[in-house]
Design a protein around this motif. Sequence first.
Motif, PDB file in Angstrom:
ATOM      1  N   VAL A 263       0.852  -1.202   0.000  1.00 46.85           N
ATOM      2  CA  VAL A 263       0.000   0.000   0.000  1.00 46.85           C
ATOM      3  C   VAL A 263       0.887   1.252   0.000  1.00 46.85           C
ATOM      4  O   VAL A 263       0.661   2.193  -0.773  1.00 46.85           O
ATOM      5  CB  VAL A 263      -0.946  -0.001   1.219  1.00 46.85           C
ATOM      6  CG1 VAL A 263      -1.676   1.342   1.328  1.00 46.85           C
ATOM      7  CG2 VAL A 263      -1.964  -1.137   1.109  1.00 46.85           C
ATOM      8  N   ASP A 264       1.908   1.257   0.867  1.00 47.79           N
ATOM      9  CA  ASP A 264       2.821   2.405   0.919  1.00 47.79           C
ATOM     10  C   ASP A 264       3.603   2.556  -0.382  1.00 47.79           C
ATOM     11  O   ASP A 264       3.784   3.668  -0.898  1.00 47.79           O
ATOM     12  CB  ASP A 264       3.798   2.247   2.086  1.00 47.79           C
ATOM     13  CG  ASP A 264       3.120   2.404   3.438  1.00 47.79           C
ATOM     14  OD1 ASP A 264       1.963   2.871   3.472  1.00 47.79           O
ATOM     15  OD2 ASP A 264       3.740   2.049   4.461  1.00 47.79           O
ATOM     16  N   HIS A 266       2.739   1.613  -3.376  1.00 42.88           N
ATOM     17  CA  HIS A 266       1.822   2.066  -4.417  1.00 42.88           C
ATOM     18  C   HIS A 266       1.635   3.577  -4.354  1.00 42.88           C
ATOM     19  O   HIS A 266       1.632   4.259  -5.392  1.00 42.88           O
ATOM     20  CB  HIS A 266       0.471   1.358  -4.233  1.00 42.88           C
ATOM     21  CG  HIS A 266      -0.436   1.467  -5.407  1.00 42.88           C
ATOM     22  ND1 HIS A 266      -0.380   0.603  -6.487  1.00 42.88           N
ATOM     23  CD2 HIS A 266      -1.442   2.346  -5.699  1.00 42.88           C
ATOM     24  CE1 HIS A 266      -1.303   0.943  -7.372  1.00 42.88           C
ATOM     25  NE2 HIS A 266      -1.956   2.000  -6.924  1.00 42.88           N
ATOM     26  N   GLN A 267       1.504   4.102  -3.147  1.00 42.62           N
ATOM     27  CA  GLN A 267       1.231   5.526  -2.979  1.00 42.62           C
ATOM     28  C   GLN A 267       2.493   6.379  -3.050  1.00 42.62           C
ATOM     29  O   GLN A 267       2.491   7.457  -3.650  1.00 42.62           O
ATOM     30  CB  GLN A 267       0.518   5.745  -1.641  1.00 42.62           C
ATOM     31  CG  GLN A 267      -0.866   5.119  -1.585  1.00 42.62           C
ATOM     32  CD  GLN A 267      -1.487   5.189  -0.202  1.00 42.62           C
ATOM     33  OE1 GLN A 267      -0.803   5.033   0.804  1.00 42.62           O
ATOM     34  NE2 GLN A 267      -2.786   5.424  -0.140  1.00 42.62           N
ATOM     35  N   GLU A 272       0.538   6.529  -7.147  1.00 42.34           N
ATOM     36  CA  GLU A 272      -0.823   6.296  -7.624  1.00 42.34           C
ATOM     37  C   GLU A 272      -1.772   6.224  -6.437  1.00 42.34           C
ATOM     38  O   GLU A 272      -1.376   5.859  -5.333  1.00 42.34           O
ATOM     39  CB  GLU A 272      -0.887   4.973  -8.411  1.00 42.34           C
ATOM     40  CG  GLU A 272      -0.064   4.974  -9.696  1.00 42.34           C
ATOM     41  CD  GLU A 272      -0.093   3.627 -10.395  1.00 42.34           C
ATOM     42  OE1 GLU A 272      -0.982   2.814 -10.066  1.00 42.34           O
ATOM     43  OE2 GLU A 272       0.772   3.381 -11.252  1.00 42.34           O
ATOM     44  N   ASN A 273      -3.035   6.588  -6.672  1.00 40.68           N
ATOM     45  CA  ASN A 273      -4.045   6.464  -5.621  1.00 40.68           C
ATOM     46  C   ASN A 273      -4.293   4.993  -5.329  1.00 40.68           C
ATOM     47  O   ASN A 273      -4.382   4.181  -6.251  1.00 40.68           O
ATOM     48  CB  ASN A 273      -5.358   7.127  -6.048  1.00 40.68           C
ATOM     49  CG  ASN A 273      -5.230   8.643  -6.124  1.00 40.68           C
ATOM     50  OD1 ASN A 273      -4.434   9.242  -5.404  1.00 40.68           O
ATOM     51  ND2 ASN A 273      -6.004   9.259  -7.007  1.00 40.68           N
ATOM     52  N   TYR A 274      -4.387   4.660  -4.051  1.00 44.55           N
ATOM     53  CA  TYR A 274      -4.641   3.269  -3.701  1.00 44.55           C
ATOM     54  C   TYR A 274      -6.143   3.007  -3.690  1.00 44.55           C
ATOM     55  O   TYR A 274      -6.898   3.683  -2.999  1.00 44.55           O
ATOM     56  CB  TYR A 274      -4.043   2.915  -2.340  1.00 44.55           C
ATOM     57  CG  TYR A 274      -4.257   1.456  -2.009  1.00 44.55           C
ATOM     58  CD1 TYR A 274      -3.586   0.475  -2.737  1.00 44.55           C
ATOM     59  CD2 TYR A 274      -5.174   1.066  -1.036  1.00 44.55           C
ATOM     60  CE1 TYR A 274      -3.815  -0.872  -2.489  1.00 44.55           C
ATOM     61  CE2 TYR A 274      -5.398  -0.278  -0.785  1.00 44.55           C
ATOM     62  CZ  TYR A 274      -4.721  -1.244  -1.511  1.00 44.55           C
ATOM     63  OH  TYR A 274      -4.942  -2.576  -1.274  1.00 44.55           O
ATOM     64  N   LYS A 275      -6.572   2.030  -4.478  1.00 44.89           N
ATOM     65  CA  LYS A 275      -7.996   1.725  -4.607  1.00 44.89           C
ATOM     66  C   LYS A 275      -8.272   0.260  -4.290  1.00 44.89           C
ATOM     67  O   LYS A 275      -9.115  -0.375  -4.927  1.00 44.89           O
ATOM     68  CB  LYS A 275      -8.475   2.069  -6.018  1.00 44.89           C
ATOM     69  CG  LYS A 275      -8.333   3.550  -6.363  1.00 44.89           C
ATOM     70  CD  LYS A 275      -8.780   3.835  -7.788  1.00 44.89           C
ATOM     71  CE  LYS A 275      -8.635   5.325  -8.133  1.00 44.89           C
ATOM     72  NZ  LYS A 275      -9.021   5.598  -9.535  1.00 44.89           N
ATOM     73  N   GLN A 277      -6.160  -2.362  -4.558  1.00 46.57           N
ATOM     74  CA  GLN A 277      -5.554  -3.326  -5.480  1.00 46.57           C
ATOM     75  C   GLN A 277      -4.958  -4.554  -4.780  1.00 46.57           C
ATOM     76  O   GLN A 277      -4.928  -5.650  -5.351  1.00 46.57           O
ATOM     77  CB  GLN A 277      -4.443  -2.649  -6.305  1.00 46.57           C
ATOM     78  CG  GLN A 277      -4.951  -1.654  -7.329  1.00 46.57           C
ATOM     79  CD  GLN A 277      -5.031  -0.233  -6.794  1.00 46.57           C
ATOM     80  OE1 GLN A 277      -5.200  -0.009  -5.598  1.00 46.57           O
ATOM     81  NE2 GLN A 277      -4.909   0.740  -7.673  1.00 46.57           N
ATOM     82  N   TYR A 278      -4.475  -4.395  -3.556  1.00 49.66           N
ATOM     83  CA  TYR A 278      -3.809  -5.509  -2.863  1.00 49.66           C
ATOM     84  C   TYR A 278      -4.620  -6.025  -1.667  1.00 49.66           C
ATOM     85  O   TYR A 278      -4.136  -6.869  -0.905  1.00 49.66           O
ATOM     86  CB  TYR A 278      -2.420  -5.074  -2.391  1.00 49.66           C
ATOM     87  CG  TYR A 278      -1.631  -4.323  -3.441  1.00 49.66           C
ATOM     88  CD1 TYR A 278      -1.353  -4.896  -4.676  1.00 49.66           C
ATOM     89  CD2 TYR A 278      -1.202  -3.014  -3.222  1.00 49.66           C
ATOM     90  CE1 TYR A 278      -0.665  -4.198  -5.662  1.00 49.66           C
ATOM     91  CE2 TYR A 278      -0.511  -2.305  -4.200  1.00 49.66           C
ATOM     92  CZ  TYR A 278      -0.249  -2.905  -5.413  1.00 49.66           C
ATOM     93  OH  TYR A 278       0.424  -2.211  -6.380  1.00 49.66           O
ATOM     94  N   ASP A 279      -5.855  -5.544  -1.526  1.00 54.08           N
ATOM     95  CA  ASP A 279      -6.662  -5.937  -0.374  1.00 54.08           C
ATOM     96  C   ASP A 279      -6.866  -7.449  -0.282  1.00 54.08           C
ATOM     97  O   ASP A 279      -6.935  -8.017   0.806  1.00 54.08           O
ATOM     98  CB  ASP A 279      -8.029  -5.245  -0.412  1.00 54.08           C
ATOM     99  CG  ASP A 279      -7.950  -3.781   0.023  1.00 54.08           C
ATOM    100  OD1 ASP A 279      -6.824  -3.264   0.179  1.00 54.08           O
ATOM    101  OD2 ASP A 279      -9.016  -3.162   0.210  1.00 54.08           O
TER     102      ASP A 279
END
Length: 302
Positions: A263-264, A266-267, A272-275, A277-279
């Motif tokens: 998450v970190d 990615h941001q 990029e905005n985290y939406k 993707q890795y949840d």
Amino acid sequence: QITMSLSSSAQGPKSTECLESLELQTPSSLQDNPLQQLQLASQEVLEKAKKSGRSKCPQCSSSRMFYCYTCFVPVETVPTKEIPTVKLPLKIDIIKHPNETDGKSTAVHAKLLAPDDVTIYKYPCIPEYETKRHEIALIFPGPNSVSVKDIAFHLQKYTKKGVCNSNDDCSKEPVLKQAKIEPKEERNPNECISSSRNEGNRLKKIIFIDSTWNQTNKIITDERLQGLLQIELKTRKTCFWRHQKGKPDTYLSTIEAIYYFLVDYHQEILKENYKGQYDNLLFFFSFMYTLIKNAKCCAGKE
């Protein structure tokens, strides 16, 4: 901030008993379940598997719940096609302590949910990383650790002597000491091209250590891990049900550490905005968290 798996110091009820004896209940509020905001695939397949009980591993025939933690595959009652697949922006190596109990480790979740991007090694059988130090980082807190946002700045200081050139076979796996672990994975030849045109994407692989804090010293001092850039994660509280006695709640399980790092990354690196993707990396973790939390409530432990 320590990213060791907390699995060897079980402080709660036996997870298997909870999983087999409890009906899934929905927590009444977000406070009851901090994982509730995740954007997850349907967990109906896990609910059905829980009701039917333990099942066989299709490879070793062992009796397991949900997945086989030695073969890294779902059991027969959990069709692979109903398990989400997560595509990661880089490769992950997980180095597992030999004394870490397989059935208590969350590292297998990463391999089940991101099979193309995750490799698990059992120490001391680990790759040689020296020639790839310019594109690899190790998640480990310490005096020389840097934050995720500073990865690109620090990696550019490393030599590129290990970068493939046109005469090299870029598909070769790193040489392993002690033993051969997994079949070689297919490599994109573009991975061997220097990423100087995009400093933010210089990182190609991240290493996690899967062990309790007390076990980790032997691995972190291994000569093959010396000189690697070390990354320290932001402080987050664990939701892991096997919390190590006497350790702060900022000690994350392995799958939590992987998830929060991505998450970190990615941001702060990909910008990029985290939406969500890795949840789905927390697909199994969140389901088991809910079951075990409810088991504790039913038993009057909370």
